[in-house]
Design a protein around this motif. Structure first.
Motif, PDB file in Angstrom:
ATOM      1  N   TYR A  62       0.476  -1.177  -0.112  1.00  0.00           N
ATOM      2  CA  TYR A  62      -0.087   0.381  -0.026  1.00  0.00           C
ATOM      3  C   TYR A  62       0.611   1.662   0.033  1.00  0.00           C
ATOM      4  N   LYS A  63       0.897   2.327  -0.866  1.00  0.00           N
ATOM      5  CA  LYS A  63       1.246   3.473  -0.908  1.00  0.00           C
ATOM      6  C   LYS A  63       3.258   3.149  -0.966  1.00  0.00           C
ATOM      7  N   SER A  64       3.462   2.855  -1.499  1.00  0.00           N
ATOM      8  CA  SER A  64       4.474   1.672  -0.699  1.00  0.00           C
ATOM      9  C   SER A  64       6.052   2.926  -1.167  1.00  0.00           C
ATOM     10  N   HIS A  65       5.605   4.119  -1.684  1.00  0.00           N
ATOM     11  CA  HIS A  65       6.873   4.787  -2.390  1.00  0.00           C
ATOM     12  C   HIS A  65       8.004   4.972  -1.122  1.00  0.00           C
ATOM     13  N   SER A  66       7.256   5.921  -0.123  1.00  0.00           N
ATOM     14  CA  SER A  66       8.110   6.442   0.525  1.00  0.00           C
ATOM     15  C   SER A  66       9.192   5.726   1.625  1.00  0.00           C
ATOM     16  N   LEU A  67       7.902   4.607   1.564  1.00  0.00           N
ATOM     17  CA  LEU A  67       9.043   3.472   2.690  1.00  0.00           C
ATOM     18  C   LEU A  67       9.960   2.857   1.832  1.00  0.00           C
ATOM     19  N   ASP A  68       9.745   2.360   0.420  1.00  0.00           N
ATOM     20  CA  ASP A  68      10.792   1.660  -0.612  1.00  0.00           C
ATOM     21  C   ASP A  68      11.708   2.820  -0.696  1.00  0.00           C
ATOM     22  N   ARG A  69      11.566   4.062  -0.281  1.00  0.00           N
ATOM     23  CA  ARG A  69      12.561   4.636  -0.720  1.00  0.00           C
ATOM     24  C   ARG A  69      13.771   4.411   0.656  1.00  0.00           C
ATOM     25  N   HIS A  70      12.922   4.337   1.800  1.00  0.00           N
ATOM     26  CA  HIS A  70      13.373   5.011   3.644  1.00  0.00           C
ATOM     27  C   HIS A  70      13.884   3.590   3.369  1.00  0.00           C
ATOM     28  N   TRP A  75      18.499   1.781   4.356  1.00  0.00           N
ATOM     29  CA  TRP A  75      18.469  -0.161   5.072  1.00  0.00           C
ATOM     30  C   TRP A  75      20.270  -0.702   4.408  1.00  0.00           C
ATOM     31  N   ARG A  76      20.994   0.082   3.758  1.00  0.00           N
ATOM     32  CA  ARG A  76      21.767  -0.424   2.614  1.00  0.00           C
ATOM     33  C   ARG A  76      22.744  -1.416   3.500  1.00  0.00           C
ATOM     34  N   MET A  77      22.799  -2.469   3.126  1.00  0.00           N
ATOM     35  CA  MET A  77      23.941  -3.179   4.154  1.00  0.00           C
ATOM     36  C   MET A  77      24.609  -3.458   2.459  1.00  0.00           C
ATOM     37  N   SER A  78      25.559  -3.779   3.302  1.00  0.00           N
ATOM     38  CA  SER A  78      27.152  -4.892   2.486  1.00  0.00           C
ATOM     39  C   SER A  78      26.866  -5.543   1.719  1.00  0.00           C
ATOM     40  N   GLY A  82      27.103 -10.481   1.339  1.00  0.00           N
ATOM     41  CA  GLY A  82      25.661 -11.531   1.005  1.00  0.00           C
ATOM     42  C   GLY A  82      24.572 -10.361   1.861  1.00  0.00           C
ATOM     43  N   ASN A  83      24.446  -9.869   2.362  1.00  0.00           N
ATOM     44  CA  ASN A  83      23.362  -9.334   3.226  1.00  0.00           C
ATOM     45  C   ASN A  83      22.326  -8.088   2.605  1.00  0.00           C
ATOM     46  N   TYR A  84      21.553  -8.468   3.122  1.00  0.00           N
ATOM     47  CA  TYR A  84      20.545  -7.047   2.428  1.00  0.00           C
ATOM     48  C   TYR A  84      19.010  -6.613   3.593  1.00  0.00           C
ATOM     49  N   VAL A  85      19.025  -5.822   2.723  1.00  0.00           N
ATOM     50  CA  VAL A  85      17.671  -5.079   3.485  1.00  0.00           C
ATOM     51  C   VAL A  85      16.799  -5.023   1.880  1.00  0.00           C
ATOM     52  N   THR A  86      15.582  -5.772   1.693  1.00  0.00           N
ATOM     53  CA  THR A  86      15.192  -5.438   0.573  1.00  0.00           C
ATOM     54  C   THR A  86      13.577  -5.196   0.472  1.00  0.00           C
ATOM     55  N   PRO A  87      12.872  -4.226  -0.348  1.00  0.00           N
ATOM     56  CA  PRO A  87      12.169  -3.579  -0.431  1.00  0.00           C
ATOM     57  C   PRO A  87      11.541  -5.064  -1.204  1.00  0.00           C
ATOM     58  N   VAL A  88      10.163  -5.448  -0.704  1.00  0.00           N
ATOM     59  CA  VAL A  88       9.633  -6.817  -1.769  1.00  0.00           C
ATOM     60  C   VAL A  88       8.188  -6.256  -2.126  1.00  0.00           C
ATOM     61  N   PRO A  89       7.787  -5.337  -3.056  1.00  0.00           N
ATOM     62  CA  PRO A  89       6.784  -5.364  -3.798  1.00  0.00           C
ATOM     63  C   PRO A  89       5.677  -6.423  -4.841  1.00  0.00           C
ATOM     64  N   ALA A  90       4.066  -6.723  -4.304  1.00  0.00           N
ATOM     65  CA  ALA A  90       3.558  -7.466  -4.890  1.00  0.00           C
ATOM     66  C   ALA A  90       4.590  -7.860  -6.828  1.00  0.00           C
ATOM     67  N   GLN A  91       4.358  -9.260  -7.038  1.00  0.00           N
ATOM     68  CA  GLN A  91       4.689  -9.041  -8.315  1.00  0.00           C
ATOM     69  C   GLN A  91       4.549  -9.491  -9.516  1.00  0.00           C
ATOM     70  N   GLN A  92       3.135  -9.743  -9.039  1.00  0.00           N
ATOM     71  CA  GLN A  92       1.925 -10.954  -9.799  1.00  0.00           C
ATOM     72  C   GLN A  92       2.762 -12.143  -9.707  1.00  0.00           C
ATOM     73  N   ARG A  93       3.528 -12.889  -9.447  1.00  0.00           N
ATOM     74  CA  ARG A  93       3.933 -14.559  -9.662  1.00  0.00           C
ATOM     75  C   ARG A  93       2.821 -15.471  -9.751  1.00  0.00           C
ATOM     76  N   LEU A  94       2.328 -15.370  -9.216  1.00  0.00           N
ATOM     77  CA  LEU A  94       1.193 -15.835  -9.527  1.00  0.00           C
ATOM     78  C   LEU A  94      -0.062 -15.798  -9.954  1.00  0.00           C
ATOM     79  N   GLY A  95      -0.362 -15.001 -10.597  1.00  0.00           N
ATOM     80  CA  GLY A  95      -1.387 -14.419 -11.413  1.00  0.00           C
ATOM     81  C   GLY A  95      -1.946 -13.224 -10.933  1.00  0.00           C
TER      82      GLY A  95
END
Ligand code: ADQ
Length: 407
Positions: A62-70, A75-78, A82-95
């Motif tokens: 929901y209204k994820s732009h500012s959350l994604d940006r934040h 939270w950029r990791m090294s 192999g570390n990460y904090v990644t935002p994952v929006p709905a990708q419609q992989r299942l329809g």
């Protein structure tokens, strides 16, 4: 020493947060600013990262732009480790659909789980203000042999209607009943006024959760929600345990903030949690550096107080100038201006707010860039506030982003 278990963090951050309107008019609830220079999502991410869990997917919707940006900036990791904090929006992989519920959000993101191949999944909500060491809950999960472990906390029974409520067997560990937001919550055995609530934080054995999510996906009657559908499934199988939050020990915690957990789901709870921060002996201590709540402060000069301007029992962010004005029991974010003769009390003031000369602000939440012109008042005449803004049940006036208050 046994090797560290492989753990992937999944943060559920797709909630709409309707009850926090207007603060969620333009942002997801986990992106709502909190405590001067944090966003709500920073609390769960800090807890995971402090515990050494450095691979985290944040499921957004929901209204994820500012959350994604934040997340991507703060939270950029090294990459190297192999570390990460990644935002994952709905990708419609299942329809062609968004996440229909929190369980569907994880189901649609299973490719990330397969890629990482963790033994355990730590699935935490993003809406709470607290300190917790999740590795103690993971250790408990592994030792108990449960497939699902739910973090539980005692709450006043009348508040438990907003939560998943847990009943256990005599051992106090195995969950025998899980009622999602019951109208008449059961009480704990030793106190009729207290219920045992789910904190919305779970640990799963990966294989068991994948199976449960797939089974749930085929159930037409399911709303594909973790609390309403997935946890009850494990309870029925007899493989769900509770982890008592009272047992969690966080380094540097003091008696008074031990066990602090706030669901800031409503504007009143959000305001109250800020007042917890500014009390002289804070009930929630943001200054515990042994378990820091992390954020990247803006590159601004320190706060400045001129012309007898002062702030008492308050927190004041960088870049803020209080000029000949009095601020009491308030949290001011960065880059705020409070001008000569103005008075601010019991309020939460977000970045960029301008409070003019002789203006009065009482018991208010002012979202980013709100302008209170010279001589204007907020929180004094609740009748007129109510006509133009949101006024909560306990009389807090809330003004949305960028609004200029009428004089
Ligand atoms: P709620 O908070 O009411 O209850 P929900 O609205 O599902 O449940 O939010 C839980 C978490 O999931 C939040 O962090 C939210 O942002 C996220 N979320 C919601 N919908 C999502 C979606 N479609 N995609 C991704 N993320 C989503 C839950 C539990 C209760 C428990 C309380 C504790 O269901 O049992 O007591 O949390 O606050």
């Amino acid at each position: 020493m046994a090797p560290k278990p492989r753990v992937l963090g999944i943060v559920l951050a797709g909630g709409e947060g309707k009850r926090l309107w207007p603060l969620t008019a333009d942002r997801a609830k986990p992106a709502v600013p909190f405590g001067g220079n944090f966003r709500l999502v920073d609390f769960v991410l800090s807890n995971l990262v402090n515990a050494g869990y450095l691979r985290i997917c944040v499921l957004t919707q929901y209204k994820s732009h500012s959350l994604d940006r934040h997340i991507t900036t703060t939270w950029r990791m090294s990459q190297m480790l192999g570390n990460y904090v990644t935002p994952v929006p709905a990708q419609q992989r299942l329809g062609p659909r968004w996440y229909t519920g929190s369980a569907d959000a994880i189901l649609q993101s299973l490719n990330l789980v397969y890629d990482d191949d963790p033994e355990y999944l730590v699935v935490f909500g993003a809406d709470h203000v607290y300190r917790m060491d999740p590795s103690q809950m993971v250790a408990d999960h592994i030792a108990s042999g449960a497939e699902a472990t739910v973090a539980g906390i005692r709450v006043p029974r009348h508040e438990a209607t907003a939560f998943g409520v847990i009943d256990t067997d005599e051992s106090g560990h195995r969950i025998t009943r899980f009622l999602e937001k019951p109208a008449d919550p059961p009480a704990v055995q030793d106190d009729p006024n207290v219920s045992y609530a789910s904190m919305g934080n779970y640990v799963f054995t990966t294989k068991a959760l994948i199976e449960a999510l797939k089974q749930d996906a085929g159930d037409e009657n399911s709303i594909h929600d973790m609390g309403a559908n997935i946890i009850p499934m494990f309870v029925e199988r007899g493989t769900a345990n509770v982890y008592d939050f009272d047992r969690n020990q966080v380094p540097g915690s003091e008696e008074r903030d031990k066990g602090y957990w706030r669901d800031v789901g409503t504007l009143d709870a959000y305001h109250d949690a800020h007042m917890d921060l500014v009390s002289v002996h804070p009930i929630f201590n943001l200054y515990n550096q042994q378990w820091p709540i992390l954020s990247v402060p803006p590159t601004l000069p320190p706060a400045k107080f001129v012309e007898n301007g002062m702030a008492l029992d308050s927190m004041v962010g960088p870049g803020t100038i209080i000029s000949g004005a009095t601020v009491r029991r308030s949290v001011l974010s960065e880059n705020v201006r409070v001008s000569i003769g103005a008075s601010v009390e019991g309020s939460v003031i977000m970045p960029g707010v301008r409070i003019g000369r002789n203006a009065v602000v009482r018991n208010a939440i002012l979202d980013k860039n709100v302008v209170v012109p010279d001589g204007a008042t907020v929180g004094i005449n609740l009748e007129s506030d109510r006509a133009a803004y949101t006024v909560t049940a306990s009389g807090i006036t809330v003004i949305g982003k960028g609004v200029t208050v009428a004089r």
